[in-house]
Design an enzyme around this catalytic site. Structure first.
Site, PDB file in Angstrom:
ATOM      1  CG  ASP A   1     -32.524  64.946  47.327  1.00  0.00           C
ATOM      2  OD1 ASP A   1     -31.587  64.169  47.581  1.00  0.00           O
ATOM      3  OD2 ASP A   1     -33.714  64.581  47.293  1.00  0.00           O
TER       4      ASP A   1
ATOM      5  N   GLY B   1     -30.074  53.827  51.108  1.00  0.00           N
ATOM      6  CA  GLY B   1     -30.973  53.476  52.206  1.00  0.00           C
ATOM      7  C   GLY B   1     -30.363  53.129  53.555  1.00  0.00           C
TER       8      GLY B   1
ATOM      9  CB  THR C   1     -31.876  65.339  55.858  1.00  0.00           C
ATOM     10  OG1 THR C   1     -33.249  64.968  55.990  1.00  0.00           O
ATOM     11  CG2 THR C   1     -31.052  64.084  55.663  1.00  0.00           C
TER      12      THR C   1
ATOM     13  CD  GLU D   1     -36.116  57.864  46.736  1.00  0.00           C
ATOM     14  OE1 GLU D   1     -35.979  59.028  46.331  1.00  0.00           O
ATOM     15  OE2 GLU D   1     -35.424  57.402  47.647  1.00  0.00           O
TER      16      GLU D   1
ATOM     17  CE  LYS E   1     -32.861  57.663  45.235  1.00  0.00           C
ATOM     18  NZ  LYS E   1     -32.064  58.901  45.275  1.00  0.00           N
TER      19      LYS E   1
HETATM   20  P1  13P Z   1     -29.671  57.358  50.301  1.00  0.00           P
HETATM   21  O1  13P Z   1     -28.836  56.754  49.185  1.00  0.00           O
HETATM   22  O2  13P Z   1     -28.851  57.944  51.401  1.00  0.00           O
HETATM   23  O3  13P Z   1     -30.731  56.409  50.766  1.00  0.00           O
HETATM   24  O4  13P Z   1     -30.407  58.623  49.696  1.00  0.00           O
HETATM   25  C1  13P Z   1     -30.953  58.530  48.440  1.00  0.00           C
HETATM   26  C2  13P Z   1     -32.137  59.393  48.358  1.00  0.00           C
HETATM   27  O5  13P Z   1     -32.217  60.259  47.516  1.00  0.00           O
HETATM   28  C3  13P Z   1     -33.237  59.153  49.289  1.00  0.00           C
HETATM   29  O6  13P Z   1     -34.375  59.823  48.849  1.00  0.00           O
END
Ligand code: 13P
Length: 344
Positions: free
Chosen positions: A23, A267, A28, A179, A224
Site C-alpha cells: 500500500d 520497519g 513512497t 498499526e 500491527k
Molecule cells: P514495512 O514492513 O516496510 O515496515 O511496511 C509495513 C507497513 O505496512 C507500514 O505501514
C-alpha cells in the site's frame, strides 16, 4: 453483512500465512522505484503490483491478504482483469490503506512528532471500499523516539485516531488493522532495546484503552505493531533471541487475549532479520494470539531488485517474492531455519 468480522480477522492470521503490505503511497513507491531507476507511472506501478499478485504459489499458500493503496484497488491488470479479482482468485483477501498520512503534530515537537490524519469522510470512503471488495483496512500511526519524545500528547492523539478509525471500520463490516509503529530509525543515542520496550508498552496500553472507550470489538481486529528492537543508531544492537523474548514479553503485558492475531511490520529490518525474529517468537510460543507478518519492505525488497522494471525479469522476481513469502510463512509457524535461505 455476510461475513463476520471475527472470521475475516482469523483468516488474515491463518496458520502459516501473513499479510503483504503493498500500500505504498505515490511518494513512497516513487522512492522504491528510484532505487531501480524506474519512473513511477500508473502503468509501472500496475506492472509491478500485477507481478506480485500473479505470484500464485506465494499468494495461495502464504499471503492471507494484501493491503492496497487507493489507486491499486481500482486498477486493472494489463489484460483488463481487476487486480482485486486476481488476488481473490488466489484466495487472498483485499485490504485498503485508509489513513491519509502522518502530518506534523502542532506544538513544541512539531519538527519531530506526527499525528495520522484521515478521519474526515472516512465513513463514506469505507462504504465505497467495501463495495470495491476490501474486507480489512489499515491505519498507521507513527511514534518517534527522540530527546523529549514521544510526548504523551503524541501518543494520546494517535491512539485516539486509531480507535475512531477502528470503530468506523467495524461499523462498515471491515476489519481494522490497528498499526501503532514505534520507529526504529532516528538519531537518539539512548534508543536501545529497553527504551523501545518502554515506549512500545506505553503506546500499546494507551491504544487498547482508547479501543475500549470506542467500543471496538477486539475479536474483530488485527494489531500491527513494531517489534521491540534497538534503534538503528544504538551502539548496542540486541541479539535476535533478545528481540524475540522482549517483544513477546511486551505484547503479553499489553495485548488482550481476545485479539485474534498480531501481524508485525518490518520497519526497516533486513529481510532475514524480520523473518528470524518472527520465527523465534513463534518458537517461544505460549501466547494467546497468532503471531505473523504484515511486511512491506521485508517481503518486497528482493523481488523489486530482481524485477528492475523489466518484463523479462518477471519470473525471477516472482521466484524471489515466493521465496520470501515461503520463509515468512515458515516463520509464522516457528519453523524457519537459516539453512533454508542458503538452499534457495
Ligand atoms: P514495512 O514492513 O516496510 O515496515 O511496511 C509495513 C507497513 O505496512 C507500514 O505501514
Amino acid at each position: 453483512m455476510t461475513e463476520k468480522l471475527e472470521d475475516i480477522a482469523r483468516a488474515m492470521v491463518a496458520p502459516g500465512k501473513g499479510i503483504l503490505a503493498a500500500d505504498e503511497s505515490s511518494g513512497t513507491i516513487k522512492k522504491r522505484f528510484d532505487k531501480i531507476n524506474l519512473a513511477s507511472t500508473e502503468d509501472s506501478r500496475r506492472d509491478y503490483r500485477e507481478m506480485l499478485f500473479r505470484s500464485t504459489e506465494a499468494m495461495k499458500n502464504h499471503v492471507s491478504g494484501v493491503i492496497l493503496f487507493d489507486e491499486t484497488i481500482r486498477q486493472k491488470a494489463k489484460d483488463g482483469t481487476p487486480l482485486v479479482d486476481i488476488m481473490k482468485a488466489a484466495g487472498s483477501i483485499p485490504g485498503i490503506k485508509v489513513d491519509t498520512g502522518a502530518k506534523a503534530l502542532a506544538g513544541p515537537t512539531s519538527k519531530i512528532e506526527t499525528v495520522t490524519e484521515g478521519l474526515d469522510g472516512l465513513r463514506e470512503r469505507l462504504a465505497e471500499y467495501y463495495k470495491l471488495g476490501a474486507r480489512f483496512a489499515k491505519w498507521r500511526a507513527v511514534i518517534t523516539i527522540a530527546d523529549g519524545c514521544p510526548t504523551w500528547n503524541c501518543i494520546k492523539a494517535n491512539a485516539h485516531g486509531l480507535a475512531r478509525y477502528a470503530a468506523l471500520c467495524q461499523e462498515a463490516g471491515i476489519v481494522p488493522i490497528v498499526e501503532p509503529e514505534v520507529l526504529m530509525d532516528g538519531e537518539h543515542s539512548k534508543h536501545d532495546i529497553d527504551e523501545c520496550y518502554r515506549v512500545t508498552e506505553w503506546t500499546l496500553r494507551t491504544v487498547f484503552r482508547e479501543l475500549y472507550d470506542a467500543r471496538v470489538r477486539l475479536e474483530g481486529m488485527v494489531l500491527k505493531p513494531n517489534m521491540v528492537i534497538a534503534g538503528q543508531k544504538a551502539p548496542r544492537q540486541a541479539s535476535a533471541a533478545e528481540v524475540a523474548e522482549k517483544t513477546v514479553r511486551c505484547l503479553k503485558a499489553t495485548v488482550p487475549a481476545s485479539v485474534p492475531g498480531i501481524a508485525f511490520l518490518s520497519g526497516g529490518q533486513s529481510d532475514e532479520a524480520a523473518t528470524e525474529h518472527l520465527s523465534l517468537m513463534n518458537a517461544i510460543g505460549g501466547v494467546p494470539w497468532a503471531l505473523t507478518f504484515s511486511y512491506g519492505r521485508a517481503l518486497q525488497a528482493a523481488a523489486l531488485k530482481a524485477w528492475g522494471g523489466k518484463p523479462e525479469n518477471v519470473a525471477a522476481a516472482q521466484r524471489a517474492f515466493s521465496h520470501r513469502a515461503r520463509m515468512n510463512g515458515l516463520a509464522a509457524l516457528g519453523k524457519w531455519e537459516q539453512k533454508l535461505e542458503k538452499a534457495a
